[in-house]
Design an enzyme around this catalytic site. Structure first.
Site, PDB file in Angstrom:
ATOM      1  N   PRO A   1      -4.183   0.747  18.730  1.00  0.00           N
ATOM      2  CA  PRO A   1      -3.913   0.251  17.375  1.00  0.00           C
ATOM      3  C   PRO A   1      -3.984   1.298  16.263  1.00  0.00           C
ATOM      4  O   PRO A   1      -3.656   1.004  15.117  1.00  0.00           O
ATOM      5  CB  PRO A   1      -4.988  -0.830  17.170  1.00  0.00           C
TER       6      PRO A   1
ATOM      7  N   TYR B   1      -9.240   5.594   7.280  1.00  0.00           N
ATOM      8  CA  TYR B   1      -9.397   5.982   8.687  1.00  0.00           C
ATOM      9  C   TYR B   1     -10.455   7.084   8.721  1.00  0.00           C
ATOM     10  O   TYR B   1     -10.290   8.109   8.059  1.00  0.00           O
ATOM     11  CB  TYR B   1      -8.077   6.528   9.252  1.00  0.00           C
TER      12      TYR B   1
ATOM     13  N   LYS C   1       1.072   0.123  15.089  1.00  0.00           N
ATOM     14  CA  LYS C   1       2.467   0.025  15.508  1.00  0.00           C
ATOM     15  C   LYS C   1       2.801  -1.180  16.393  1.00  0.00           C
ATOM     16  O   LYS C   1       3.975  -1.521  16.556  1.00  0.00           O
ATOM     17  CB  LYS C   1       2.878   1.302  16.275  1.00  0.00           C
TER      18      LYS C   1
ATOM     19  N   TYR D   1       4.092   6.566  10.034  1.00  0.00           N
ATOM     20  CA  TYR D   1       3.225   5.426   9.729  1.00  0.00           C
ATOM     21  C   TYR D   1       4.013   4.304   9.065  1.00  0.00           C
ATOM     22  O   TYR D   1       3.827   3.126   9.402  1.00  0.00           O
ATOM     23  CB  TYR D   1       2.066   5.875   8.821  1.00  0.00           C
TER      24      TYR D   1
ATOM     25  N   HIS E   1       0.838  -1.196   0.000  1.00  0.00           N
ATOM     26  CA  HIS E   1       0.000   0.000   0.000  1.00  0.00           C
ATOM     27  C   HIS E   1       0.880   1.256   0.000  1.00  0.00           C
ATOM     28  O   HIS E   1       1.668   1.461   0.914  1.00  0.00           O
ATOM     29  CB  HIS E   1      -0.931  -0.003   1.218  1.00  0.00           C
TER      30      HIS E   1
HETATM   31  P1  FAD Z   1       1.557 -11.435  21.986  1.00  0.00           P
HETATM   32  O1  FAD Z   1       1.128 -11.505  20.574  1.00  0.00           O
HETATM   33  O2  FAD Z   1       0.585 -11.035  23.014  1.00  0.00           O
HETATM   34  O3  FAD Z   1       2.146 -12.874  22.345  1.00  0.00           O
HETATM   35  C1  FAD Z   1       2.464 -13.249  23.667  1.00  0.00           C
HETATM   36  C2  FAD Z   1       2.361 -14.750  23.787  1.00  0.00           C
HETATM   37  O4  FAD Z   1       2.746 -15.118  25.116  1.00  0.00           O
HETATM   38  C3  FAD Z   1       0.939 -15.242  23.599  1.00  0.00           C
HETATM   39  O5  FAD Z   1       0.905 -16.290  22.661  1.00  0.00           O
HETATM   40  C4  FAD Z   1       0.513 -15.701  24.982  1.00  0.00           C
HETATM   41  O6  FAD Z   1      -0.400 -16.789  24.951  1.00  0.00           O
HETATM   42  C5  FAD Z   1       1.845 -16.083  25.591  1.00  0.00           C
HETATM   43  N1  FAD Z   1       1.843 -16.045  27.061  1.00  0.00           N
HETATM   44  C6  FAD Z   1       1.235 -15.146  27.880  1.00  0.00           C
HETATM   45  N2  FAD Z   1       1.447 -15.442  29.164  1.00  0.00           N
HETATM   46  C7  FAD Z   1       2.205 -16.561  29.175  1.00  0.00           C
HETATM   47  C8  FAD Z   1       2.746 -17.360  30.227  1.00  0.00           C
HETATM   48  N3  FAD Z   1       2.523 -17.060  31.497  1.00  0.00           N
HETATM   49  N4  FAD Z   1       3.486 -18.441  29.875  1.00  0.00           N
HETATM   50  C9  FAD Z   1       3.711 -18.759  28.572  1.00  0.00           C
HETATM   51  N5  FAD Z   1       3.219 -18.026  27.545  1.00  0.00           N
HETATM   52  C10 FAD Z   1       2.470 -16.942  27.840  1.00  0.00           C
HETATM   53  N6  FAD Z   1      -1.484  -4.264  16.624  1.00  0.00           N
HETATM   54  C11 FAD Z   1      -1.566  -3.664  15.449  1.00  0.00           C
HETATM   55  O7  FAD Z   1      -0.557  -3.162  14.951  1.00  0.00           O
HETATM   56  N7  FAD Z   1      -2.772  -3.631  14.794  1.00  0.00           N
HETATM   57  C12 FAD Z   1      -3.915  -4.196  15.329  1.00  0.00           C
HETATM   58  O8  FAD Z   1      -4.981  -4.181  14.726  1.00  0.00           O
HETATM   59  C13 FAD Z   1      -3.851  -4.820  16.572  1.00  0.00           C
HETATM   60  N8  FAD Z   1      -4.950  -5.393  17.147  1.00  0.00           N
HETATM   61  C14 FAD Z   1      -4.831  -5.980  18.392  1.00  0.00           C
HETATM   62  C15 FAD Z   1      -5.940  -6.554  19.020  1.00  0.00           C
HETATM   63  C16 FAD Z   1      -5.840  -7.144  20.296  1.00  0.00           C
HETATM   64  C17 FAD Z   1      -7.067  -7.752  20.964  1.00  0.00           C
HETATM   65  C18 FAD Z   1      -4.590  -7.160  20.946  1.00  0.00           C
HETATM   66  C19 FAD Z   1      -4.445  -7.803  22.312  1.00  0.00           C
HETATM   67  C20 FAD Z   1      -3.466  -6.592  20.294  1.00  0.00           C
HETATM   68  C21 FAD Z   1      -3.587  -5.996  19.040  1.00  0.00           C
HETATM   69  N9  FAD Z   1      -2.485  -5.421  18.375  1.00  0.00           N
HETATM   70  C22 FAD Z   1      -2.589  -4.828  17.189  1.00  0.00           C
HETATM   71  C23 FAD Z   1      -1.182  -5.442  18.925  1.00  0.00           C
HETATM   72  C24 FAD Z   1      -0.329  -6.571  18.349  1.00  0.00           C
HETATM   73  O9  FAD Z   1      -1.139  -7.667  18.049  1.00  0.00           O
HETATM   74  C25 FAD Z   1       0.695  -6.878  19.402  1.00  0.00           C
HETATM   75  O10 FAD Z   1       1.512  -5.731  19.558  1.00  0.00           O
HETATM   76  C26 FAD Z   1       1.550  -8.092  19.071  1.00  0.00           C
HETATM   77  O11 FAD Z   1       0.755  -9.260  19.146  1.00  0.00           O
HETATM   78  C27 FAD Z   1       2.699  -8.187  20.068  1.00  0.00           C
HETATM   79  O12 FAD Z   1       3.343  -9.413  19.912  1.00  0.00           O
HETATM   80  P2  FAD Z   1       3.993 -10.124  21.145  1.00  0.00           P
HETATM   81  O13 FAD Z   1       4.586 -11.378  20.574  1.00  0.00           O
HETATM   82  O14 FAD Z   1       4.890  -9.187  21.862  1.00  0.00           O
HETATM   83  O15 FAD Z   1       2.808 -10.454  22.155  1.00  0.00           O
HETATM   84  C1  PHB Z   2      -6.001  -4.027  10.922  1.00  0.00           C
HETATM   85  O1  PHB Z   2      -6.138  -4.290   9.718  1.00  0.00           O
HETATM   86  O2  PHB Z   2      -6.278  -4.857  11.799  1.00  0.00           O
HETATM   87  C2  PHB Z   2      -5.507  -2.695  11.309  1.00  0.00           C
HETATM   88  C3  PHB Z   2      -4.988  -1.854  10.352  1.00  0.00           C
HETATM   89  C4  PHB Z   2      -4.546  -0.589  10.720  1.00  0.00           C
HETATM   90  C5  PHB Z   2      -4.631  -0.190  12.034  1.00  0.00           C
HETATM   91  C6  PHB Z   2      -5.125  -1.050  12.993  1.00  0.00           C
HETATM   92  C7  PHB Z   2      -5.576  -2.308  12.638  1.00  0.00           C
HETATM   93  O3  PHB Z   2      -4.220   1.057  12.366  1.00  0.00           O
END
Ligand code: FAD
Ligand code: PHB
Length: 389
Positions: free
Chosen positions: A292, A200, A296, A384, A72
């Site tokens: 979100p 957006y 980022k 962005y 994009h």
């Molecule tokens: P996570 O993806 O949270 O992974 C952590 C892992 O650790 C999980 O699999 C969990 O099960 C595991 N874990 C937790 N506790 C324990 C334990 N005690 N023992 C062993 N394992 C454990 N970001 C965007 O940029 N755009 C979005 O649209 C967006 N939507 C989101 C929606 C939701 C509901 C959430 C919660 C986050 C969203 N995010 C979004 C943020 C993005 O998904 C996260 O920043 C990203 O997943 C971070 O990755 P991570 O691996 O650090 O953590």
């Molecule tokens: C998504 O596609 O899930 C998405 C895209 C852009 C954002 C947040 C979420 O800023």
């Protein structure tokens, strides 16, 4: 069991770090509380910075991404019934990539399996021991048996509600937090997106976002109250509300279909400093959360991984502690800029329940300024697409 790096969490940060370390011959074990299927069922991020793609290239897991992702060159911001294009390519010569977090996780899982890396899913009661001393250890229960892993370092990649940050003494961490008075209600649907790029939407009734995962799959979000329940939102009600926040032309392109996922996520900004305690390093959501709006979260997790990977390689290859000593400072410098950007995009585009007439006029002026100033648009574009590592 003994390994060089014990990684807690098999989300994108844990799996990416594990894969990069395996490529360098640094042994690691990943412990995940949930099953692999559960991890893959969580629908999260969709926009990937090119710096994150380069890291996935380095990890050797980007083949499918390059074949299936969408590039994009910009986004649109809809405001006052008009859509305004922000052309990243023209403003700063860069772009972003549309590819779901679920797909990245799937590719990382496959890469880890092919590389023979050990991942323990459904690891119960993970605990960290001796994290401020020279011989850290992680214990957990699997198949009803207590097990222990001795390691040189622990990477806490276990998300916001994980165990790693909770193990660091409270007196050793400073936490900064802002909780927003709204959430995002999101749905995924197998229907083509309303437009070629993300839209957006700033609207009187609240923020909305038209996003996508592919040319056949749409992702939509609506700003909602924190008290809202998914059960109260039929697909029909969701589309009706979304259409009411879109201009008539865009609304006419909305193809409603049965949602394959529906969830509510509260919005929060959070940073824990420092991101290191002894031989434990906090990575990704374990250390920080962004709303979100700036897309980022996942990209920040990837940049943390990059700094920690460099630090660990320097430690094992050159016997130098410099990279590890510098991990928290380097990661936080980038984290805070992304926190600022995510907060500013959230503030600019959402309807705040407590805002006064004055606040709303300032917000409107902010948007008008942004959309008419090349300098302001270039600043948005630069943030962005992702600041340099
Ligand atoms: P996570 O993806 O949270 O992974 C952590 C892992 O650790 C999980 O699999 C969990 O099960 C595991 N874990 C937790 N506790 C324990 C334990 N005690 N023992 C062993 N394992 C454990 N970001 C965007 O940029 N755009 C979005 O649209 C967006 N939507 C989101 C929606 C939701 C509901 C959430 C919660 C986050 C969203 N995010 C979004 C943020 C993005 O998904 C996260 O920043 C990203 O997943 C971070 O990755 P991570 O691996 O650090 O953590
Ligand atoms: C998504 O596609 O899930 C998405 C895209 C852009 C954002 C947040 C979420 O800023």
């Amino acid at each position: 069991m003994r390994t060089q790096v014990a990684i807690i969490g098999a989300g994108p940060s844990g799996l990416l770090l594990g894969q990069l370390l395996l490529k360098e011959g640094i042994s690691n074990v990943v412990l995940e509380r949930q099953s692999g299927e559960h991890v893959l069922s969580r629908i999260r991020a969709g926009i990937i910075e090119t710096g994150t793609v380069e890291l996935l290239d380095a990890a050797g897991v980007s083949g499918r991404l390059h074949r299936e992702s969408l590039i994009h060159d910009g986004i649109e911001i809809a405001f006052g019934g008009t859509r305004h294009r922000v052309n990243f390519r023209e403003l700063i010569g860069r772009a972003v990539v549309v590819y779901g977090q679920t797909e990245i996780t799937r590719d990382l899982m496959a890469g880890r399996e092919a590389a023979g890396g050990t991942t323990v899913y459904q690891a119960q009661d993970v605990r960290l021991h001796g994290i401020d001393g020279p011989h850290p250890r992680v214990t957990y229960r699997s198949d009803g048996i207590e097990r222990s892993i001795e390691c040189d370092f622990i990477a806490g990649c276990d998300g916001f509600r994980g165990v790693s940050r909770a193990c660091v003494p409270q007196s050793a961490l400073t936490c900064y937090e802002r909780i927003y008075p709204f959430g995002w209600l999101g749905i995924m649907v197998d229907k083509p997106p309303v437009s070629d790029e993300l839209i957006y939407v700033s609207h009187e009734r609240g923020f909305a976002l038209c996003s996508m995962r592919s040319r056949e799959r749409s992702r939509f979000y609506l700003q909602c109250n924190l008290e809202e329940r998914v059960e109260n939102w039929s697909d029909e009600r969701f589309y009706e509300e979304l259409a009411s926040r879109l201009d008539p032309d865009t609304a006419a392109h909305l193809q409603s279909g049965h949602s394959i996922e529906k969830s509510i996520a509260p919005l929060r900004s959070f940073v824990a400093e420092p991101m290191r305690y002894g031989r434990t390093f906090l990575v990704g959501d374990a250390a920080h959360i962004v709303p979100p709006t700036g897309a980022k979260g996942l990209n920040l997790a990837a940049s943390d991984v990059y700094y920690l990977w460099q630090g660990l390689v320097t430690h094992y290859r050159q016997g130098s502690e410099n990279g590890l000593e510098d991990y928290s400072r380097r990661a936080l410098a980038r984290v805070w800029k992304a926190e600022r950007f995510s907060w500013s995009m959230t503030s600019l585009l959402h309807r705040f329940p407590e805002s006064s007439g004055f606040d709303r006029r300032i917000q409107q002026a902010d948007l008008e300024y942004l959309l008419t100033s090349r300098a302001a648009l270039a600043s948005l574009a630069e943030n962005y697409v992702g600041l340099p590592l």
